[in-house]
Design an enzyme around this catalytic site. Structure first.
Site, PDB file in Angstrom:
ATOM      1  N   SER A 135       0.827  -1.170  -0.026  1.00 26.27           N
ATOM      2  CA  SER A 135       0.026   0.214   0.143  1.00 26.27           C
ATOM      3  C   SER A 135       0.885   1.213  -0.028  1.00 26.27           C
ATOM      4  CB  SER A 135      -1.016   0.065   1.378  1.00 26.27           C
ATOM      5  OG  SER A 135      -1.533   1.233   1.231  1.00 26.27           O
ATOM      6  N   LYS A 161      -1.097  -0.961  -4.332  1.00 25.71           N
ATOM      7  CA  LYS A 161      -2.222  -0.122  -4.041  1.00 25.71           C
ATOM      8  C   LYS A 161      -1.688   1.186  -3.937  1.00 25.71           C
ATOM      9  CE  LYS A 161      -5.086   0.512   0.344  1.00 25.71           C
ATOM     10  NZ  LYS A 161      -5.804  -0.077   1.060  1.00 25.71           N
ATOM     11  N   LYS A 163      -2.694   5.334  -3.203  1.00 27.42           N
ATOM     12  CA  LYS A 163      -3.850   6.319  -2.676  1.00 27.42           C
ATOM     13  C   LYS A 163      -3.979   7.229  -3.801  1.00 27.42           C
ATOM     14  CE  LYS A 163      -3.987   4.581   1.473  1.00 27.42           C
ATOM     15  NZ  LYS A 163      -5.388   4.276   2.070  1.00 27.42           N
ATOM     16  N   ASP A 188      -6.961   3.482  -3.728  1.00 29.97           N
ATOM     17  CA  ASP A 188      -7.790   3.724  -2.496  1.00 29.97           C
ATOM     18  C   ASP A 188      -7.968   5.308  -2.418  1.00 29.97           C
ATOM     19  OD1 ASP A 188      -8.926   3.743  -0.174  1.00 29.97           O
ATOM     20  OD2 ASP A 188      -7.381   2.792   0.875  1.00 29.97           O
ATOM     21  N   GLU A 213     -11.048   1.463  -4.319  1.00 32.44           N
ATOM     22  CA  GLU A 213     -11.348   1.139  -2.916  1.00 32.44           C
ATOM     23  C   GLU A 213     -12.081   2.609  -2.360  1.00 32.44           C
ATOM     24  OE1 GLU A 213      -8.359  -0.403  -0.765  1.00 32.44           O
ATOM     25  OE2 GLU A 213      -8.985   0.322   1.284  1.00 32.44           O
ATOM     26  N   ASP A 238     -14.169  -0.143   2.341  1.00 30.56           N
ATOM     27  CA  ASP A 238     -13.249  -0.250   3.433  1.00 30.56           C
ATOM     28  C   ASP A 238     -14.053   0.375   4.699  1.00 30.56           C
ATOM     29  OD1 ASP A 238     -11.477   0.412   5.717  1.00 30.56           O
ATOM     30  OD2 ASP A 238      -9.772   0.994   4.197  1.00 30.56           O
ATOM     31  N   LYS A 262     -10.712  -5.246   8.208  1.00 32.49           N
ATOM     32  CA  LYS A 262      -9.884  -4.762   9.079  1.00 32.49           C
ATOM     33  C   LYS A 262     -10.776  -5.198  10.411  1.00 32.49           C
ATOM     34  CE  LYS A 262      -8.152  -1.098   6.669  1.00 32.49           C
ATOM     35  NZ  LYS A 262      -8.162   0.471   6.662  1.00 32.49           N
ATOM     36  N   GLY A 290      -4.975  -3.125   6.439  1.00 27.50           N
ATOM     37  CA  GLY A 290      -3.781  -2.761   7.372  1.00 27.50           C
ATOM     38  C   GLY A 290      -4.200  -1.296   7.985  1.00 27.50           C
TER      39      GLY A 290
END
Ligand code: OSB
Ligand code: MG
Length: 370
Positions: A135, A161, A163, A188, A213, A238, A262, A290
């Site tokens: 990530s 992944k 952001k 994400d 995401e 998420d 999570k 995470g």
């Protein structure tokens, strides 16, 4: 097991490098380490509430209050035959899922140790190793991002992944796709968009992304369902999924086609397993998310991620990606093929380095049974 003593450590650990998302930049991580002593055994858990209420409404201080004044008093000194008995004792406490999850994690660890089995086994996980992905936070330039992606792939991570945020979305995805046309790639947004940005998502839909995401509101299901209808790329939720009930709502409304699980966000391993099982029954893939956990939280997450329907690579990286000095021994590592071994020792299967715990603790609280 008689729950004799519970200690809380408010820790603060510097990250190896700052982590930037649409919510801001973290240079260090504040979490709460929960320690339970029961009948000569010690269980460890990590509460992933952060210093700021930007990802979740909970914070270290709010979780500390809930743990110290409600959750811990409900189980301290009690003889518990099962983890469910503990959960029943504080089932009247609403919300505060990260606080509950931190305590529950320590209970799972100590119960597994009492049976001398691994946490993975107690949770029902069968995999010996789990697939992991990286990530990557937002970078100050596309060049730096490409270097990060390259490094993650070289380290073996099975997918990447990144952001995204408004005006920092198409350009990085396009640049990565130009350099790495076929890698498994997902984005994400951490709730940074609204339906007014639908054109951005229609463009992202053309880059063969594994999933998108949490593009829209953290408490939204309806607009996600409207967006999902317009896209081939699966939306994964998420922030929006805080319970099995949220999960049922999301699937009923077709708000998403994958779920990030999570344990902290959903209130603990027990609820996380329910979500995992429900998604399995509906053929909805899940992956383990995470929260930049220390090794204590990550060891537990790896155990949970050993359950069968965690079929997408986990957001669980090696120690060296997060902390120069972590709280556990031995280190959690990633193979050249992007796999992490599921610990086999009793409980979380790693030891806590008490010197580093002491060094990183800002505040302690200790609750004994009378
Ligand atoms: O949205 O998945 C997220 C970290 C903190 C808060 C939210 C998120 C994340 C990550 C990091 O993506 C995943 C990791 O721990 O490696
Ligand atoms: Mg996320």
């Amino acid at each position: 097991m008689k729950i004799e003593h519970i200690k809380l450590h408010h820790i603060k650990m510097p990250l190896v490098s700052p982590f930037t998302t649409s919510m801001g930049t973290d240079c260090d991580v504040e979490h709460i380490i929960v320690r339970i002593d029961a009948e000569g055994l010690t269980g460890w858990g990590e509460c992933v509430s952060e210093g700021v209420p930007f990802y979740s409404g909970e914070t270290v201080k709010s979780s500390w209050h809930i743990l110290q004044d409600f959750l811990i008093p409900s189980i301290i000194g009690k003889k518990l035959a099962t983890i469910d008995q503990a959960l029943a004792r504080y089932a009247n406490v609403r919300g505060n899922r990260m606080a509950k999850a931190g305590l529950e994690a320590a209970l799972w660890d100590v119960f597994a140790k009492a049976q001398n089995i691994s946490l993975a086994k107690l949770l029902g996980g069968k995999k010996k190793e789990i697939a992991v992905g990286a990530s990557i936070g937002m970078q100050s330039s596309v060049g730096k991002l490409i270097k990060q992606v390259e490094a993650s792939l070289a380290d073996g991570y099975q997918r990447v992944k990144i952001k995204i945020a408004p005006d920092n979305d198409i350009a990085p995805v396009e640049a990565i796709r130009k350099e790495f046309p076929d890698i498994p790639l997902q984005v994400d947004a951490n709730s940074a968009y609204t339906l007014e940005h639908i054109e951005v998502f229609k463009r992202l839909d053309g880059y063969n992304l594994l999933l998108i995401e949490q593009p829209l509101g953290y408490d939204d299901f309806y607009d996600h369902s409207r967006l999902q209808r317009e896209l081939k790329t699966p939306i994964a939720l998420d922030e929006s999924i805080c319970s099995l009930n949220d999960n049922r709502t999301a699937l009923a409304l077709q708000s998403c086609r994958a779920i990030n699980i999570k344990p902290g966000r959903v209130g603990g391993f027990t609820e996380a397993k329910r979500i995992h099982n429900f998604c399995a029954s509906r053929n909805i893939p899940v992956w383990h998310g995470g929260m930049l956990e220390t090794g204590i939280g990550r060891a537990g997450n790896i155990a949970l991620a050993s359950l069968a329907n965690f079929s997408l690579p986990a957001d669980i990286s090696a120690n060296k990606c997060y902390y120069r000095e972590d709280l556990i021994e031995p280190e959690l590592t990633v193979t050249a093929y992007g796999m992490t071994a599921v610990p086999t020792g009793p409980g979380i299967g790693v030891d806590v380095n008490m010197n580093i715990l002491k060094k990183t603790t800002m505040e302690k609280s200790s609750i004994h049974c009378k």
